[in-house]
Design a protein around this motif. Structure first.
Motif, PDB file in Angstrom:
ATOM      1  N   ASP A 141     -15.640  -0.574  17.673  1.00  0.00           N
ATOM      2  CA  ASP A 141     -14.543  -1.540  17.673  1.00  0.00           C
ATOM      3  C   ASP A 141     -13.180  -0.857  17.554  1.00  0.00           C
ATOM      4  OD1 ASP A 141     -16.354  -3.557  17.961  1.00  0.00           O
ATOM      5  OD2 ASP A 141     -15.742  -4.670  16.169  1.00  0.00           O
ATOM      6  N   LYS A 153     -12.399   0.695  20.991  1.00  0.00           N
ATOM      7  CA  LYS A 153     -12.053  -0.340  21.971  1.00  0.00           C
ATOM      8  C   LYS A 153     -10.649  -0.897  21.725  1.00  0.00           C
ATOM      9  CE  LYS A 153     -14.122  -1.606  24.875  1.00  0.00           C
ATOM     10  NZ  LYS A 153     -14.064  -1.242  26.313  1.00  0.00           N
ATOM     11  N   GLU A 166      -8.130   1.510  22.916  1.00  0.00           N
ATOM     12  CA  GLU A 166      -8.049   1.455  24.382  1.00  0.00           C
ATOM     13  C   GLU A 166      -7.181   0.284  24.838  1.00  0.00           C
ATOM     14  OE1 GLU A 166     -11.876   1.325  26.197  1.00  0.00           O
ATOM     15  OE2 GLU A 166     -12.552   3.209  25.302  1.00  0.00           O
ATOM     16  N   ILE A 167      -7.303  -0.844  24.163  1.00  0.00           N
ATOM     17  CA  ILE A 167      -6.490  -2.007  24.523  1.00  0.00           C
ATOM     18  C   ILE A 167      -5.008  -1.695  24.317  1.00  0.00           C
ATOM     19  CG2 ILE A 167      -5.943  -4.395  23.892  1.00  0.00           C
ATOM     20  CD1 ILE A 167      -8.936  -4.752  23.223  1.00  0.00           C
ATOM     21  N   SER A 184      -3.720   0.429  27.087  1.00  0.00           N
ATOM     22  CA  SER A 184      -3.469  -0.286  28.342  1.00  0.00           C
ATOM     23  C   SER A 184      -2.060  -0.865  28.385  1.00  0.00           C
ATOM     24  CB  SER A 184      -4.510  -1.396  28.539  1.00  0.00           C
ATOM     25  OG  SER A 184      -4.294  -2.495  27.659  1.00  0.00           O
ATOM     26  N   ASP A 198      -5.083  -5.051  29.095  1.00  0.00           N
ATOM     27  CA  ASP A 198      -6.369  -5.197  29.788  1.00  0.00           C
ATOM     28  C   ASP A 198      -7.092  -6.433  29.242  1.00  0.00           C
ATOM     29  OD1 ASP A 198      -8.868  -5.011  30.901  1.00  0.00           O
ATOM     30  OD2 ASP A 198      -9.212  -2.914  30.366  1.00  0.00           O
ATOM     31  N   ASN A 232      -9.772  -7.904  30.280  1.00  0.00           N
ATOM     32  CA  ASN A 232     -11.227  -7.745  30.221  1.00  0.00           C
ATOM     33  C   ASN A 232     -11.661  -7.098  28.912  1.00  0.00           C
ATOM     34  OD1 ASN A 232     -11.728  -8.910  32.749  1.00  0.00           O
ATOM     35  ND2 ASN A 232     -11.436  -6.963  33.816  1.00  0.00           N
ATOM     36  N   SER A 233     -10.865  -6.134  28.427  1.00  0.00           N
ATOM     37  CA  SER A 233     -11.189  -5.487  27.159  1.00  0.00           C
ATOM     38  C   SER A 233     -10.988  -6.434  25.985  1.00  0.00           C
ATOM     39  CB  SER A 233     -10.330  -4.232  26.968  1.00  0.00           C
ATOM     40  OG  SER A 233     -10.678  -3.241  27.907  1.00  0.00           O
ATOM     41  N   GLN A 261     -14.017  -8.297  25.020  1.00  0.00           N
ATOM     42  CA  GLN A 261     -15.191  -7.541  24.577  1.00  0.00           C
ATOM     43  C   GLN A 261     -15.314  -7.412  23.068  1.00  0.00           C
ATOM     44  OE1 GLN A 261     -15.376  -3.794  26.724  1.00  0.00           O
ATOM     45  NE2 GLN A 261     -14.961  -4.818  28.673  1.00  0.00           N
ATOM     46  N   SER A 315      -9.804  -8.233  18.849  1.00  0.00           N
ATOM     47  CA  SER A 315      -8.638  -8.267  19.737  1.00  0.00           C
ATOM     48  C   SER A 315      -7.737  -9.459  19.431  1.00  0.00           C
ATOM     49  CB  SER A 315      -9.080  -8.296  21.200  1.00  0.00           C
ATOM     50  OG  SER A 315      -9.800  -9.486  21.496  1.00  0.00           O
TER      51      SER A 315
END
Length: 418
Positions: free
Chosen positions: A48, A51, A54-55, A58, A84, A86-87, A90, A94
């Motif tokens: 988590d 991820k 990564e968001i 983006s 993003d 899509n992320s 997930q 978020s």
């Protein structure tokens, strides 16, 4: 991927706790509030966290790991429109970007977040509390994307519909740009860890009244913000239950005793033999005489829902019938079906309650991790069981437990990833 577990072994040794995922994710989100460099220490290397980072990337976040568990983040050139979507879908955490992005950029587009499938977890509490403060939030039914905007408050007080941790955290972060009061706020340890970080950013936060906060902008003279994530109290409970269930002697280092009050009380009720010294929780499973108890989840300082399933597997080894009652999520008892495959004696009373009778000999089986905490529960079941257990969908476990198989092998567990 899956774990192959050969059970029946007694474990022994010491294990160090990692940083708390539930604390790390809101604090990562809170770095969005500032263009200053933030250094976050004791960061768990879990799915988590990766991820969410990564968001942020983006949107243009600059990041680098400066040591194994320390990450440096600088968000001086963020472009929220490039996020993003899509992320976002997930991971559940978020949703924590909603508050800080509205505070800094005043508007934000987002898709409904994902995460563990543990029952109904609508984001209504988040949305309604923001609307009460004056936010405009509209859903595009064709794309599934929400359009949120907030520039001026129409109210200086908001009362949450329930003790929602993430909604409380979102509102706290929104306070970076607006002054208002939060009532019916969650008070979990990771909420106060976030508050400590926000104060370093310069926020003014009053915490004197129970379940109520007053928040507002402030000033910070710090050119760089540095913060250490608290250690994981859910990991502490996980490893304590592991030791008791497998009749093992395990020392758990780095506990925060004040964050474990309800967990320690429940361990005592189950007959677990433990001592605390030098910030370590020492479990002697061989001396423990396990007996049935009632497990009922509650908002903090009650027993956390994240430990409900773990106490469920302990109940299979306790003498008598234990009632397991998850008051929050109707699907968080799905792990029971996997325990039944291993021979557990369980009667489902309704979607929130089960009765587990023990002690029961568990036997290895092919089972699946249905969510993060169920996965950790089934690892323990496999270590208790006679024979070989194949545990699938282990990516769920990696979301919140760092290198769980490697750390268990250091205690003598026969577990490998294939």
């Amino acid at each position: 991927m899956k774990f192959i577990i050969k059970g029946g072994k007694t474990l022994n040794g010491a294990i160090d706790l990692r940083g708390f995922k539930n604390s790390a994710t809101p604090i990562i989100a809170a770095t969005v509030l500032t263009d200053k460099t933030c250094v976050l220490n004791n960061m768990p290397r879990v799915g988590d966290v990766f991820k969410l980072l990564e968001i942020l990337k983006s949107m243009g976040s600059k990041q680098r790991w400066i040591s194994e568990h320390s990450v440096e983040i600088k968000n001086d050139e963020l472009e929220p429109e490039k996020i993003d979507q899509n992320s976002l879908n997930q991971i559940r955490s978020s949703i924590l970007l909603l508050g800080p992005l509205l505070a800094r950029f005043h508007k934000f587009k987002f898709i409904t977040p994902g995460g563990c499938k543990i029952g109904s977890r609508p984001i209504d509490t988040h949305l309604e509390s923001l609307k009460d403060l004056g936010a405009s939030i509209e859903l595009d039914s064709q794309t599934g994307i929400y359009n949120a905007e907030l520039r001026e408050l129409k109210s200086r007080e908001v009362c949450l519909e329930e003790f929602s941790v993430t909604a409380t955290e979102n509102l706290l972060m929104l306070g970076f740009a607006h002054s208002f009061a939060i009532k019916l706020a969650a008070i979990e340890p990771h909420v106060f860890d976030l508050i400590d970080f926000l104060r370093k950013l310069g926020m003014a936060i009053e915490t004197g009244n129970a379940h109520s906060f007053k928040v507002g902008p402030g000033k910070s003279e710090n050119s760089k913000i540095e913060h250490s994530i608290i250690n994981d109290p859910i990991e502490a409970g996980t490893f304590a239950i592991l030791a008791a269930a497998t009749k093992s002697r395990i020392d758990i280092n780095g506990i925060g005793e004040n964050n474990l009050t309800s967990t320690l009380r429940k361990l005592k009720e189950f007959g677990v033999d433990y001592k605390i010294a030098n910030n370590a929780l020492m479990i002697d499973g061989a001396k423990s005489v396990l007996r049935a108890s009632k497990v009922q989840t509650m908002p903090y300082p009650g027993l956390p829902t994240d430990l409900q399933a773990l106490f469920g597997v302990l109940a299979t080894q306790a003498s008598g019938s234990s009632i397991i009652f998850d008051t929050l999520y109707e699907s968080r008892l799905k792990y029971i079906d996997e325990l039944k495959k291993m021979g557990a004696d369980v009667a489902m009373l309704d979607s929130h309650r089960a009765m587990i009778t023990g002690p029961t000999i568990l036997r290895g089986a092919k089972i699946d991790s249905l969510d993060l905490r169920a996965g950790a529960t089934l690892i323990i079941a496999g270590l208790i069981a006679e024979g070989k257990t194949e545990l699938g969908n282990i990516e769920q476990i990696d979301r919140g437990y760092e290198d769980i198989d490697g750390r268990l092998r250091e205690l003598g567990a026969d577990i490998r990833r294939v």
